[in-house]
Design an enzyme around this catalytic site. Sequence first.
Site, PDB file in Angstrom:
ATOM      1  N   ASP A  51       0.737  -1.163  -0.009  1.00 50.86           N
ATOM      2  CA  ASP A  51       0.043   0.082  -0.123  1.00 50.86           C
ATOM      3  C   ASP A  51       0.704   1.276   0.051  1.00 50.86           C
ATOM      4  OD1 ASP A  51       0.776  -0.119   2.496  1.00 50.86           O
ATOM      5  OD2 ASP A  51      -1.281   0.036   3.569  1.00 50.86           O
ATOM      6  N   SER A  52       2.274   1.053   0.143  1.00 53.71           N
ATOM      7  CA  SER A  52       3.093   2.203  -0.163  1.00 53.71           C
ATOM      8  C   SER A  52       2.862   2.785  -1.684  1.00 53.71           C
ATOM      9  CB  SER A  52       4.504   1.735   0.030  1.00 53.71           C
ATOM     10  OG  SER A  52       4.781   0.484  -1.020  1.00 53.71           O
ATOM     11  N   ASP A  90      -0.942  -6.397  -0.316  1.00 55.82           N
ATOM     12  CA  ASP A  90      -1.340  -5.631   0.799  1.00 55.82           C
ATOM     13  C   ASP A  90      -2.886  -5.201   1.001  1.00 55.82           C
ATOM     14  OD1 ASP A  90       0.125  -4.847   3.157  1.00 55.82           O
ATOM     15  OD2 ASP A  90       0.900  -3.035   2.081  1.00 55.82           O
ATOM     16  N   LYS A 120      -1.206  -9.430   2.958  1.00 55.78           N
ATOM     17  CA  LYS A 120      -0.549  -9.095   4.055  1.00 55.78           C
ATOM     18  C   LYS A 120      -1.451  -8.127   4.612  1.00 55.78           C
ATOM     19  CE  LYS A 120       2.840  -5.990   3.932  1.00 55.78           C
ATOM     20  NZ  LYS A 120       2.581  -5.141   4.918  1.00 55.78           N
ATOM     21  N   GLU A 122      -1.425  -5.593   8.401  1.00 56.92           N
ATOM     22  CA  GLU A 122      -0.919  -5.139   9.646  1.00 56.92           C
ATOM     23  C   GLU A 122      -1.539  -5.540  10.858  1.00 56.92           C
ATOM     24  OE1 GLU A 122      -0.147  -0.912   9.198  1.00 56.92           O
ATOM     25  OE2 GLU A 122       0.791  -1.046   7.195  1.00 56.92           O
ATOM     26  N   GLU A 189       8.982  -4.370  10.766  1.00 57.61           N
ATOM     27  CA  GLU A 189       9.338  -3.094  10.313  1.00 57.61           C
ATOM     28  C   GLU A 189       9.909  -2.000  11.375  1.00 57.61           C
ATOM     29  OE1 GLU A 189       6.666  -1.297   7.514  1.00 57.61           O
ATOM     30  OE2 GLU A 189       7.889   0.711   7.614  1.00 57.61           O
TER      31      GLU A 189
HETATM   32  O1  KIV Z   1       3.674  -1.090   1.787  1.00 55.88           O
HETATM   33  C1  KIV Z   1       4.702  -1.492   1.672  1.00 55.88           C
HETATM   34  O2  KIV Z   1       5.356  -1.345   0.755  1.00 55.88           O
HETATM   35  C2  KIV Z   1       5.143  -2.466   2.908  1.00 55.88           C
HETATM   36  C3  KIV Z   1       6.599  -2.897   2.624  1.00 55.88           C
HETATM   37  C4  KIV Z   1       7.637  -1.431   3.308  1.00 55.88           C
HETATM   38  C5  KIV Z   1       6.659  -3.737   3.674  1.00 55.88           C
HETATM   39  O3  KIV Z   1       4.394  -2.583   3.631  1.00 55.88           O
END
Ligand code: KIV
Length: 271
Positions: A51-52, A90, A120, A122, A189
């Site tokens: 989600d980055s 994510d 993934k 959190e 992280e």
């Molecule tokens: O969103 C993302 O890119 C991440 C990684 C930095 C682990 O969660």
Amino acid sequence: MSLSSASKKITVPAIRAMKSKGEKISMLTAYDALMAEIVDQAGVDMILVGDSAGMVMGGRPNTLSVTMDEMLHYTRSVSNAVAHALLVADMPFLSYQVSVEQALTNAGRFLQEAGAEAVKLEGGQSMAGTIRRLTGTGIPVMGHIGLTPQSMHQLGGFKVQGREASRSEELRQDALALQEAGVFCIVLEKIPAALATDISQSLSIPTIGIGAGPGCDGQVLVTHDMLGLFRRFRPRFVRRYAELGDAMEKAVQAYIKDVKANTFPDESESY
Ligand code: KIV
């Protein structure tokens, strides 16, 4: 090493087995087919549609406003290009926290509509019930603890987590709870290297570090960071393997100069 098309597809059991064999796991992000193809053909083990994307592709200050629709779009694009790496999507903020049913529906959409092979999410102990339901339905889940950017306001920003004894104990318990709930690996992280090493040694599943030192079972970076494409800020844990942003800027400046001087196109570039 560049992969041939005959190389073996990486699966969830293969990722778990890498820890038993003591083989370090490589993971990078991708949000589009072009980048995914390059990263995949270079031989990375896992590709994360993080989600980055909201910050890297969308220019936003954080990940909180990223939506399911956006993540499905990015994941679909990446899955069109990936042949070798395990593809992890994510789950964006509020796509899995409201109810277990909502989490199952949204996680399922990543596999069913977008070609992801795992999701993934959190969070630690509080997410265990949700993770149990997803893994019990056959959806592989990657955990993510320590600095969890979707909780940045509660954490007071993007600070290192687990320096105090109580928080470090909480993170150890989070890791054990996620393993017990069935995740196949956990992103750690921005936590102290010694704590990440301890957690990694206490688990039978792999840990993937980002700003968590060399004692993790694997490492992840945002590809645009390690290639020097994302230049807005640079966390200490980012090692730059190229300066593609600078190279692109120079190339664009050279193009502008040539256009202004009328030296592009020349005869060989004309019909
Ligand atoms: O969103 C993302 O890119 C991440 C990684 C930095 C682990 O969660």
